[in-house]
Design a protein around this motif. Structure first.
Motif, mmCIF file in Angstrom:
data_model
loop_
_atom_site.group_PDB
_atom_site.id
_atom_site.type_symbol
_atom_site.label_atom_id
_atom_site.label_comp_id
_atom_site.label_asym_id
_atom_site.label_seq_id
_atom_site.Cartn_x
_atom_site.Cartn_y
_atom_site.Cartn_z
ATOM 1 N N ALA A 14 1.055 -1.117 -0.148
ATOM 2 C CA ALA A 14 0.376 -0.440 0.323
ATOM 3 C C ALA A 14 1.034 1.171 -0.254
ATOM 4 N N THR A 37 -3.491 3.365 -2.863
ATOM 5 C CA THR A 37 -3.959 2.611 -2.189
ATOM 6 C C THR A 37 -4.975 1.471 -1.557
ATOM 7 N N GLN A 38 -4.926 0.977 -0.585
ATOM 8 C CA GLN A 38 -5.334 0.180 0.070
ATOM 9 C C GLN A 38 -7.211 0.469 0.141
ATOM 10 N N GLN A 39 -7.722 1.601 -0.009
ATOM 11 C CA GLN A 39 -8.926 1.509 0.540
ATOM 12 C C GLN A 39 -10.257 1.411 -0.501
ATOM 13 N N SER A 40 -11.435 0.923 0.444
ATOM 14 C CA SER A 40 -12.862 0.930 -1.042
ATOM 15 C C SER A 40 -13.596 0.933 0.633
ATOM 16 N N CYS A 69 -5.547 1.490 -10.718
ATOM 17 C CA CYS A 69 -5.345 3.069 -9.706
ATOM 18 C C CYS A 69 -4.694 3.485 -10.996
ATOM 19 N N TRP A 115 -14.908 1.767 -4.380
ATOM 20 C CA TRP A 115 -13.673 1.361 -4.565
ATOM 21 C C TRP A 115 -12.993 3.177 -5.380
ATOM 22 N N SER A 119 -7.499 3.580 -5.373
ATOM 23 C CA SER A 119 -7.733 2.297 -4.730
ATOM 24 C C SER A 119 -6.433 1.237 -5.580
ATOM 25 N N ASN A 120 -6.170 0.307 -5.199
ATOM 26 C CA ASN A 120 -5.679 -0.847 -6.082
ATOM 27 C C ASN A 120 -5.899 -2.221 -5.483
ATOM 28 N N LYS A 121 -6.512 -2.615 -5.116
ATOM 29 C CA LYS A 121 -6.618 -3.266 -3.527
ATOM 30 C C LYS A 121 -6.825 -4.785 -4.753
ATOM 31 N N GLU A 124 -8.967 -7.503 -5.422
ATOM 32 C CA GLU A 124 -10.524 -6.891 -5.348
ATOM 33 C C GLU A 124 -11.077 -6.115 -6.210
ATOM 34 N N ALA A 125 -10.088 -5.279 -6.868
ATOM 35 C CA ALA A 125 -10.222 -3.681 -7.296
ATOM 36 C C ALA A 125 -10.352 -3.909 -8.530
#
Length: 211
Positions: A14, A37-40, A69, A115, A119-121, A124-125
């Motif tokens: 992240a 980031t890893q956010q959602s 991202c 997302w 966000s580049n989790k 999942e993203a």
């Protein structure tokens, strides 16, 4: 445009979203690590107008196969990526961009997941959907009976076996403004396309929209 085939096994860390300057070619592989980031977050509602505004956030940004991202500055910050690397540059691919714009989840369900563009989790993203899934109506995607202007709405999709784009503005005579992540050369944005009149493309929609 290639169909996404997965990005498991790649190292991701992240980063902190602090904006991006254009990087030299030998540093482009660090862009995701440095800026994404890893956010959602869970979203209780997601409307077509929300998806349309979200898709416009990517106009002019880069394309990245298997990625997800972008920073919304209207420029490709990793222009020397060749389009064959997975998630080492700025941008999404076609199916990942549609998935994020439609606020979908990684389980083929109809619930919503927001997302942020940065966000580049992964995975999942990006989600499990391929372009062909959007064409065939897999998971939380429903096929539409035809591509007539009276049938489709803004933010429905036109999908072939290897590309998907969303209707940003309906035009006429088989053409539309399409929000899409096209390829490394074209990038992400809103372009006039004739997918509606192409026999390679079918029309589909998110199974559940809020009003």
């Amino acid at each position: 445009m290639k169909v996404w085939i997965g990005i498991l096994g790649l190292p991701f860390v992240a980063g902190v979203a602090v904006g991006a300057a254009r990087l030299p070619a030998n540093a482009e592989s660090q862009w995701v690590l440095d800026h994404c980031t890893q956010q959602s977050s869970f979203s209780t509602t997601w409307r077509r107008v929300d998806a349309r505004a979200y898709s416009s956030s990517a106009e002019g940004d880069g394309y990245d196969y298997g990625g997800g991202c972008w920073n919304g500055d209207g420029a490709d910050n990793t222009p020397n990526q060749d389009g064959y690397h997975n998630s080492v540059g700025e941008g999404a691919d076609c199916s990942g961009f549609t998935y994020k714009s439609w606020a979908m989840k990684n389980d083929y369900g109809t619930a919503r997941r927001y997302w942020p563009p940065l966000s580049n989790k992964l995975p999942e993203a990006h989600g499990p959907y391929t372009a062909e899934d959007f064409k065939l109506g897999t998971g939380a995607v429903d096929q539409l009976p035809n591509k007539n202007y009276g049938t489709t709405q803004r933010m429905d999709a036109f999908a072939s076996t290897d590309h998907v784009g969303m209707i940003y503005t309906e035009l006429s005579d088989g053409a539309d403004k399409i929000a899409e992540a096209k390829d490394q050369q074209t990038g992400m944005g809103i372009f006039e396309r004739s997918y509606r009149s192409s026999t390679s493309y079918s029309a589909s929609e998110r199974s559940v929209w809020d009003t």
